[in-house]
Design a protein around this motif. Structure first.
Motif, PDB file in Angstrom:
ATOM      1  N   SER A  78      33.450 -15.108 -19.876  1.00 32.65           N
ATOM      2  CA  SER A  78      33.222 -15.900 -18.667  1.00 32.65           C
ATOM      3  C   SER A  78      33.591 -17.371 -18.903  1.00 32.65           C
ATOM      4  O   SER A  78      34.230 -18.014 -18.064  1.00 32.65           O
ATOM      5  N   PHE A  79      33.191 -17.886 -20.059  1.00 28.40           N
ATOM      6  CA  PHE A  79      33.533 -19.261 -20.448  1.00 28.40           C
ATOM      7  C   PHE A  79      35.052 -19.452 -20.453  1.00 28.40           C
ATOM      8  O   PHE A  79      35.577 -20.414 -19.900  1.00 28.40           O
ATOM      9  N   GLU A  80      35.783 -18.514 -21.069  1.00 27.73           N
ATOM     10  CA  GLU A  80      37.245 -18.611 -21.147  1.00 27.73           C
ATOM     11  C   GLU A  80      37.887 -18.466 -19.762  1.00 27.73           C
ATOM     12  O   GLU A  80      38.830 -19.198 -19.427  1.00 27.73           O
TER      13      GLU A  80
ATOM     14  N   PRO B 268      42.622 -16.583 -25.972  1.00 25.65           N
ATOM     15  CA  PRO B 268      41.274 -16.401 -26.512  1.00 25.65           C
ATOM     16  C   PRO B 268      41.102 -15.007 -27.099  1.00 25.65           C
ATOM     17  O   PRO B 268      41.708 -14.042 -26.640  1.00 25.65           O
ATOM     18  N   ASN B 269      40.259 -14.906 -28.094  1.00 24.01           N
ATOM     19  CA  ASN B 269      39.912 -13.631 -28.713  1.00 24.01           C
ATOM     20  C   ASN B 269      38.804 -13.002 -27.884  1.00 24.01           C
ATOM     21  O   ASN B 269      37.704 -13.537 -27.798  1.00 24.01           O
ATOM     22  N   ARG B 270      39.103 -11.850 -27.277  1.00 23.40           N
ATOM     23  CA  ARG B 270      38.146 -11.231 -26.352  1.00 23.40           C
ATOM     24  C   ARG B 270      36.908 -10.679 -27.050  1.00 23.40           C
ATOM     25  O   ARG B 270      35.929 -10.341 -26.388  1.00 23.40           O
ATOM     26  N   SER B 271      36.933 -10.587 -28.380  1.00 25.24           N
ATOM     27  CA  SER B 271      35.746 -10.107 -29.085  1.00 25.24           C
ATOM     28  C   SER B 271      34.866 -11.253 -29.578  1.00 25.24           C
ATOM     29  O   SER B 271      33.845 -11.028 -30.208  1.00 25.24           O
ATOM     30  N   ASN B 272      35.254 -12.486 -29.280  1.00 21.62           N
ATOM     31  CA  ASN B 272      34.455 -13.642 -29.689  1.00 21.62           C
ATOM     32  C   ASN B 272      33.098 -13.646 -29.003  1.00 21.62           C
ATOM     33  O   ASN B 272      32.982 -13.305 -27.825  1.00 21.62           O
TER      34      ASN B 272
ATOM     35  N   HIS C  35      35.951 -26.551 -30.243  1.00 17.67           N
ATOM     36  CA  HIS C  35      35.589 -27.778 -30.966  1.00 17.67           C
ATOM     37  C   HIS C  35      36.608 -28.084 -32.062  1.00 17.67           C
ATOM     38  O   HIS C  35      37.015 -29.236 -32.235  1.00 17.67           O
ATOM     39  N   LYS C  36      37.043 -27.058 -32.786  1.00 14.74           N
ATOM     40  CA  LYS C  36      38.067 -27.259 -33.818  1.00 14.74           C
ATOM     41  C   LYS C  36      39.380 -27.723 -33.207  1.00 14.74           C
ATOM     42  O   LYS C  36      40.061 -28.598 -33.758  1.00 14.74           O
TER      43      LYS C  36
ATOM     44  N   ILE D  30      29.895 -16.225 -27.779  1.00 16.83           N
ATOM     45  CA  ILE D  30      29.933 -17.558 -27.164  1.00 16.83           C
ATOM     46  C   ILE D  30      29.981 -18.642 -28.235  1.00 16.83           C
ATOM     47  O   ILE D  30      30.709 -19.630 -28.095  1.00 16.83           O
ATOM     48  N   SER D  31      29.264 -18.450 -29.342  1.00 15.19           N
ATOM     49  CA  SER D  31      29.305 -19.476 -30.396  1.00 15.19           C
ATOM     50  C   SER D  31      30.695 -19.563 -31.014  1.00 15.19           C
ATOM     51  O   SER D  31      31.173 -20.656 -31.327  1.00 15.19           O
ATOM     52  N   GLU D  32      31.374 -18.429 -31.170  1.00 16.46           N
ATOM     53  CA  GLU D  32      32.728 -18.437 -31.733  1.00 16.46           C
ATOM     54  C   GLU D  32      33.728 -19.072 -30.774  1.00 16.46           C
ATOM     55  O   GLU D  32      34.587 -19.857 -31.184  1.00 16.46           O
ATOM     56  N   ALA D  33      33.615 -18.755 -29.483  1.00 18.44           N
ATOM     57  CA  ALA D  33      34.537 -19.319 -28.488  1.00 18.44           C
ATOM     58  C   ALA D  33      34.386 -20.836 -28.410  1.00 18.44           C
ATOM     59  O   ALA D  33      35.382 -21.574 -28.406  1.00 18.44           O
ATOM     60  N   ILE D  34      33.157 -21.302 -28.374  1.00 19.91           N
ATOM     61  CA  ILE D  34      32.923 -22.742 -28.291  1.00 19.91           C
ATOM     62  C   ILE D  34      33.324 -23.424 -29.593  1.00 19.91           C
ATOM     63  O   ILE D  34      33.925 -24.498 -29.582  1.00 19.91           O
TER      64      ILE D  34
END
Length: 199
Positions: free
Chosen positions: A142-144, A3-7, A17-18, A9-13
């Motif tokens: 946190s999500f990641e 995961p990109n740590r600078s993402n 999805h992609k 929450i909208s970018e991570a999710i």
């Protein structure tokens, strides 16, 4: 993919999805049953972890920052997740050679895309409005992190609200992860290559 740590929450999710679309596409395009099973396992692993991580991180944040509106939105999200989890539970052990496999995958993806549309047009914009960029990045981390400890298979009868879901996840995750050792997977270099070419 790390995961990109600078993402935010909208970018991570959005990245998840992609990836889910990519894995579903690879199930459909794989030439052999063996390869379809590998991509089915990759899809299951990604979707199960994604759904539970949203329920444990993003939904509580929505309820905290959006109040009653957040509660209304997350109740709808949990209903949508439940339909996806029930179909994923059937799909995760079903042979791609079964006549019902691809109709079930199509239904699951239709429900998933309905949910993604709801999240990307209602949930996430409202939540991002209330968060600073740093808060959004912290929520994404946190999500990641949560995905590292969640179950990797669908368990639709498990609770879907924090504290009860946390306990159920802690009990199911080690069993899922042990069984993952016995499952077939796409080569991780192939997964990374697919991500590079599509994402």
């Amino acid at each position: 993919m790390a995961p990109n740590r600078s993402n935010t929450i909208s970018e991570a999710i959005g990245e998840d999805h992609k990836a889910l679309d990519l894995y579903a596409e690879n199930i459909r395009s794989a030439r052999s049953t063996e390869d379809k099973i590998k991509w089915r396992n990759q899809f299951t692993w990604a979707l199960a972890r994604h759904a539970i991580s949203e329920e444990l991180t993003m939904y509580p944040a929505m309820e905290k920052h959006l109040g009653e509106e957040g509660l209304r939105l997350t109740n709808k999200d949990r209903e949508q997740h439940q339909a996806v989890k029930e179909d994923l539970y059937k799909l995760q052990s079903l042979s791609p050679d079964s006549e019902s496999f691809f109709p079930l995958l199509d239904r699951l993806m239709t429900d998933l895309h309905d949910h993604i549309h709801h999240e990307s047009h209602e949930d996430i914009p409202r939540l991002e409005e209330k968060l600073s960029r740093e808060e959004s990045q912290a929520l994404a981390r946190s999500f990641e992190r949560t995905k590292l400890v969640t179950p990797t298979r669908s368990h639709p009868s498990a609770p879907n609200r924090p504290y009860f879901e946390n306990l159920a996840a802690m009990l199911a995750a080690p069993i899922d992860r042990f069984q993952d050792l016995l499952r077939a997977w796409p080569d991780q270099e192939e997964v990374a290559e697919k991500h590079k070419s599509k994402l």
